[in-house]
Structures are given as C-alpha cells and as structure tokens.
Design a protein around this motif. Structure first.
Motif, PDB file in Angstrom:
ATOM      1  N   ASN A  90       0.886  -1.186  -0.138  1.00  0.00           N
ATOM      2  CA  ASN A  90      -0.037   0.032  -0.040  1.00  0.00           C
ATOM      3  C   ASN A  90       0.919   1.165  -0.074  1.00  0.00           C
ATOM      4  O   ASN A  90       0.596   2.247  -0.691  1.00  0.00           O
ATOM      5  CB  ASN A  90      -0.914   0.032   1.198  1.00  0.00           C
ATOM      6  N   VAL A  91       1.991   1.132   0.727  1.00  0.00           N
ATOM      7  CA  VAL A  91       2.868   2.279   0.745  1.00  0.00           C
ATOM      8  C   VAL A  91       3.491   2.507  -0.579  1.00  0.00           C
ATOM      9  O   VAL A  91       3.668   3.637  -1.056  1.00  0.00           O
ATOM     10  CB  VAL A  91       3.968   2.205   1.861  1.00  0.00           C
ATOM     11  N   ILE A  92       3.895   1.453  -1.386  1.00  0.00           N
ATOM     12  CA  ILE A  92       4.393   1.446  -2.594  1.00  0.00           C
ATOM     13  C   ILE A  92       3.526   2.147  -3.913  1.00  0.00           C
ATOM     14  O   ILE A  92       3.693   3.043  -4.353  1.00  0.00           O
ATOM     15  CB  ILE A  92       4.654   0.103  -3.274  1.00  0.00           C
ATOM     16  N   LYS A  93       2.144   1.877  -3.724  1.00  0.00           N
ATOM     17  CA  LYS A  93       1.007   2.575  -4.419  1.00  0.00           C
ATOM     18  C   LYS A  93       1.120   3.962  -4.118  1.00  0.00           C
ATOM     19  O   LYS A  93       1.052   4.988  -5.066  1.00  0.00           O
ATOM     20  CB  LYS A  93      -0.322   2.102  -4.038  1.00  0.00           C
ATOM     21  N   THR A  94       1.148   4.517  -2.954  1.00  0.00           N
ATOM     22  CA  THR A  94       1.085   5.995  -2.475  1.00  0.00           C
ATOM     23  C   THR A  94       2.360   6.742  -3.019  1.00  0.00           C
ATOM     24  O   THR A  94       2.277   7.538  -3.694  1.00  0.00           O
ATOM     25  CB  THR A  94       0.796   6.115  -1.103  1.00  0.00           C
ATOM     26  N   VAL A  95       3.684   5.915  -2.933  1.00  0.00           N
ATOM     27  CA  VAL A  95       4.745   6.581  -3.482  1.00  0.00           C
ATOM     28  C   VAL A  95       4.750   6.803  -5.054  1.00  0.00           C
ATOM     29  O   VAL A  95       5.272   7.542  -5.631  1.00  0.00           O
ATOM     30  CB  VAL A  95       6.033   5.786  -2.773  1.00  0.00           C
ATOM     31  N   HIS A  96       4.447   5.422  -5.632  1.00  0.00           N
ATOM     32  CA  HIS A  96       4.168   5.587  -7.085  1.00  0.00           C
ATOM     33  C   HIS A  96       3.127   6.837  -7.318  1.00  0.00           C
ATOM     34  O   HIS A  96       3.936   7.743  -8.285  1.00  0.00           O
ATOM     35  CB  HIS A  96       3.611   4.413  -7.492  1.00  0.00           C
TER      36      HIS A  96
END
Length: 201
Positions: A90-96
């Motif tokens: 979920n953090v990856i998606k936000t940073v993307h």
C-alpha cells in the motif's frame, strides 16, 4: 525439547530469511520515497510477491505437522508477515502516485516519515534476531519500541492535522501522507504481534 520448540527451531532460518526480504522491501520503498525513483519501487514489488509466495508455501508445509500448538504459532507468524507485506505494498502505491504527480511533502512530514521508516527497519532487524535467539531482553525491548513507534505515529497524525488546519499542508497531499503513516504504523503493529507470539509461546 518440546514439540513446539522443535518445530520453531526447524523453521526459524526460513522465517529469519523472509524477515530479511521484508527489510529489503522496506529499504527499497524508502529509497524510492527519498530519491523519487520508481526503480526502487519495482524492486520492492518483486520482494512483495516473494513474501506472498512464502506465506502460501510455508503454510502448506507446516499444516502437515502434528503438533497443533506449533502449527497455530507458525501459521500466525506467517500470516502477520504477509499482512506486513500488504501494508508495504500500500505504501508502494502511494509513493508511485507521489512520484507520478511530482508531489512534495513539507520538511516536517518527511522528517516524520523518515522516523517511521527507519524505526520500522530497526524493529524488523530485531524480529529477525528474536526468531533465531528468542532473547527475552530483545523481546521486551522490541515490544517497547513498537509501542513507542505507534505512539509517535499518533502524535505525528495530530501534528499533521494542525498543519492541515493552518494551511501548511495541501488536502491532496494530506491523504498521501496519512496513507503512508497508517500503513507503516499497521506494519509495526504486526511486527509487535509476532514478537508477542514468540514471547508467549
């Protein structure tokens, strides 16, 4: 040696190794966040898939064991590890999204997230060692560290609300920040639960 102790001993290297993968996953996410480079996020995504596969393979393996208490403990640990992987994805998606949109956080928000990232990495390292050693001092320290991190996350959320009210933070940026904070905080909760399971087994 009790059956549950024997079972943990047999599997502790596998669990320790996947904790190392979890640490590498979070480190790549952090690098992507700080350097605004998606290449690090792609590496983190690959590690996330390995963590999900570990949970499936590990659960299939241990479910065949005879000692029910050992099976419950190991399935619980594997489940928490997978949930941590979910939080980090979920953090990856936000940073993307943050990188794609060119969003910049305030220095204070970056400082707060730095703390959560680095403290989470410290806790993962501790859990990795606890799996191998069951060191009671490290167990107690790690539970306290988890409590401290989550307490700080609560404080950061309150300070963020103040920044939002005073106009320092843009509402659109706010949701990204809170998504990252909440998922890092939830990852810490799952790490702490693993430690508590090992403390009480």
């Amino acid at each position: 040696m009790k059956p549950i102790e024997k079972s943990l001993h047999i599997h502790q290297e596998k669990i320790s190794n996947i904790m190392e993968e979890l640490l590498n996953m979070l480190s790549n996410i952090y690098d992507g966040f700080i350097k605004h480079k998606k290449s690090y996020l792609h590496e983190a995504e690959k590690l996330g898939k390995k963590i999900h596969q570990f949970e499936k393979d590990f659960t299939e393996e241990i479910i065949k064991e005879g000692d029910k208490d050992a099976v419950r403990l190991l399935i619980s640990i594997a489940g928490h590890i997978e949930r941590i992987g979910d939080c980090y994805e979920n953090v990856i998606k936000t940073v993307h999204t943050k990188i794609s949109e060119g969003t910049l956080f305030s220095d204070k928000a970056v400082q707060e997230l730095n703390f959560l990232f680095n403290s989470s990495k410290d806790l993962i390292r501790n859990v990795k060692d606890i799996v191998l050693t069951l060191n009671p001092v490290l167990i107690e320290y790690s539970i306290n560290l988890g409590n401290k991190i989550n307490s700080m996350a609560d404080e950061f959320a309150t300070q963020h609300e103040e920044r939002l009210v005073t106009g320092i933070c843009h509402p659109k940026h706010s949701s990204m920040y809170l998504d990252m904070l909440d998922n890092l905080r939830m990852g810490v909760w799952h790490l702490k639960e693993i430690v508590k399971k090992l403390q009480n087994y």
